[in-house]
Design a protein around this motif. Structure first.
Motif, mmCIF file in Angstrom:
data_model
loop_
_atom_site.group_PDB
_atom_site.id
_atom_site.type_symbol
_atom_site.label_atom_id
_atom_site.label_comp_id
_atom_site.label_asym_id
_atom_site.label_seq_id
_atom_site.Cartn_x
_atom_site.Cartn_y
_atom_site.Cartn_z
ATOM 1 N N ASP A 1 92.955 42.725 31.302
ATOM 2 C CA ASP A 1 92.101 43.705 31.980
ATOM 3 C C ASP A 1 90.819 43.044 32.480
ATOM 4 O O ASP A 1 90.372 43.319 33.601
ATOM 5 C CB ASP A 1 91.773 44.844 31.021
ATOM 6 N N LEU A 2 90.233 42.161 31.660
ATOM 7 C CA LEU A 2 89.030 41.440 32.071
ATOM 8 C C LEU A 2 89.299 40.598 33.307
ATOM 9 O O LEU A 2 88.517 40.610 34.267
ATOM 10 C CB LEU A 2 88.543 40.554 30.922
ATOM 11 N N ILE A 3 90.402 39.860 33.304
ATOM 12 C CA ILE A 3 90.741 39.009 34.442
ATOM 13 C C ILE A 3 90.926 39.847 35.701
ATOM 14 O O ILE A 3 90.461 39.483 36.785
ATOM 15 C CB ILE A 3 92.022 38.194 34.132
ATOM 16 N N ALA A 4 91.591 40.988 35.568
ATOM 17 C CA ALA A 4 91.813 41.860 36.724
ATOM 18 C C ALA A 4 90.489 42.377 37.278
ATOM 19 O O ALA A 4 90.279 42.432 38.497
ATOM 20 C CB ALA A 4 92.723 43.027 36.330
ATOM 21 N N ARG A 5 89.565 42.758 36.375
ATOM 22 C CA ARG A 5 88.271 43.276 36.827
ATOM 23 C C ARG A 5 87.441 42.193 37.509
ATOM 24 O O ARG A 5 86.791 42.447 38.522
ATOM 25 C CB ARG A 5 87.517 43.888 35.651
ATOM 26 N N VAL A 6 87.461 40.979 36.952
ATOM 27 C CA VAL A 6 86.711 39.877 37.567
ATOM 28 C C VAL A 6 87.306 39.513 38.920
ATOM 29 O O VAL A 6 86.582 39.277 39.890
ATOM 30 C CB VAL A 6 86.684 38.655 36.627
ATOM 31 N N ASP A 7 88.639 39.484 39.002
ATOM 32 C CA ASP A 7 89.286 39.184 40.290
ATOM 33 C C ASP A 7 88.895 40.213 41.345
ATOM 34 O O ASP A 7 88.697 39.872 42.515
ATOM 35 C CB ASP A 7 90.813 39.163 40.119
ATOM 36 N N ALA A 8 88.781 41.471 40.928
ATOM 37 C CA ALA A 8 88.383 42.510 41.874
ATOM 38 C C ALA A 8 86.953 42.284 42.361
ATOM 39 O O ALA A 8 86.654 42.468 43.542
ATOM 40 C CB ALA A 8 88.504 43.887 41.207
ATOM 41 N N ARG A 9 86.063 41.868 41.471
ATOM 42 C CA ARG A 9 84.683 41.581 41.880
ATOM 43 C C ARG A 9 84.626 40.405 42.840
ATOM 44 O O ARG A 9 83.882 40.422 43.827
ATOM 45 C CB ARG A 9 83.823 41.279 40.651
ATOM 46 N N LEU A 10 85.424 39.374 42.561
ATOM 47 C CA LEU A 10 85.412 38.187 43.415
ATOM 48 C C LEU A 10 85.935 38.494 44.816
ATOM 49 O O LEU A 10 85.519 37.858 45.794
ATOM 50 C CB LEU A 10 86.255 37.079 42.781
#
Length: 239
Positions: free
Chosen positions: A47-56
């Protein structure tokens, strides 16, 4: 035998068996619990990786100003932000860095906007370009785009920042701004993107966004240990 000549039941042996079985069951429960915990950690990490990817991948937003500083945390890191202002080039701070270009320094420079001051990591320079006199400096009003990063207080691995000696091993926003006498500044810094700087240095856009995710391997290991111990216990009971 007792006083009547009768054989006593092997009570001590049964106690040992019960104690051993209890220990095995507790170990199996522990291994299963650790496996479940790793499964939960894996879900959190994905979930963290998905959220960071969305921010990037999102469009940059204005860098947070003073009204928003109190609420900045991990959920804001790696957000793409932009700010317009000018650099205080005579207050830049080199911080030890190791990148794909080798060892050198990050160049952190105060950036003054109409509303606030924020440190900007303009990028990497090799050791022979650490002295600002060896590089061109941006002049006048510019717009900076990059990633919002949280401060790195204290120092690096086994090394503490030494502001008095000018030795910095981490991007400690509070300590750097205090050393420069900048007054209140943003509690975060901005990692500048790869937009070329005058003269080609510093080199921006070198932020490494990577999250170690080995939770599935650990989960399978713990579940495997639980299964193996259960199989051994069953085998020993049968034979």
């Amino acid at each position: 035998m007792d006083e009547t000549g009768q054989t006593q039941p092997p009570r001590r042996g049964r106690v040992r068996s019960v104690v051993a079985l209890t220990g095995v069951l507790l170990a199996i429960a522990l291994f299963l619990g650790l496996g479940v915990w790793q499964v939960e950690r894996r879900a959190w990490k994905l979930d963290l990786i998905a959220r960071v990817d969305a921010r990037l991948a999102a469009a940059p937003v204005p860098a947070p100003g003073p009204p928003d500083w109190a609420g900045i945390g991990r959920d804001d890191e790696y957000t793409r932000v932009t700010a317009t202002g000018h650099f205080l080039n005579d207050h830049e701070t080199p911080v030890l860095a190791v990148t794909i270009h080798g060892s050198g320094s990050w160049i952190l420079t105060p950036f003054v906007t109409p509303e606030f001051t924020v440190l900007v990591n303009r990028g990497f320079v090799p050791p022979d370009k650490r002295d600002p006199a060896t590089r061109e400096a941006p002049d006048g009003e510019v717009t900076v785009t990059g990633l919002l990063r949280l401060a790195e207080p204290g120092g690096g691995f086994l090394r503490s920042n030494d502001p008095a000696a000018g030795r910095w091993y981490s991007r400690d926003v509070a300590a750097i701004t205090a050393q420069d006498g900048l007054g209140p500044a943003a509690p975060y810094f901005i990692d500048a993107d790869a937009t070329p700087n005058p003269g080609g240095l510093p080199i921006g856009g070198l932020t490494v966004v990577s999250f170690r995710n080995t939770h599935l391997i650990y989960a399978l290991t713990w579940f495997g240990l639980a299964a193996g111990l259960a199989a051994l216990a069953w085998r020993s009971r049968r034979f």
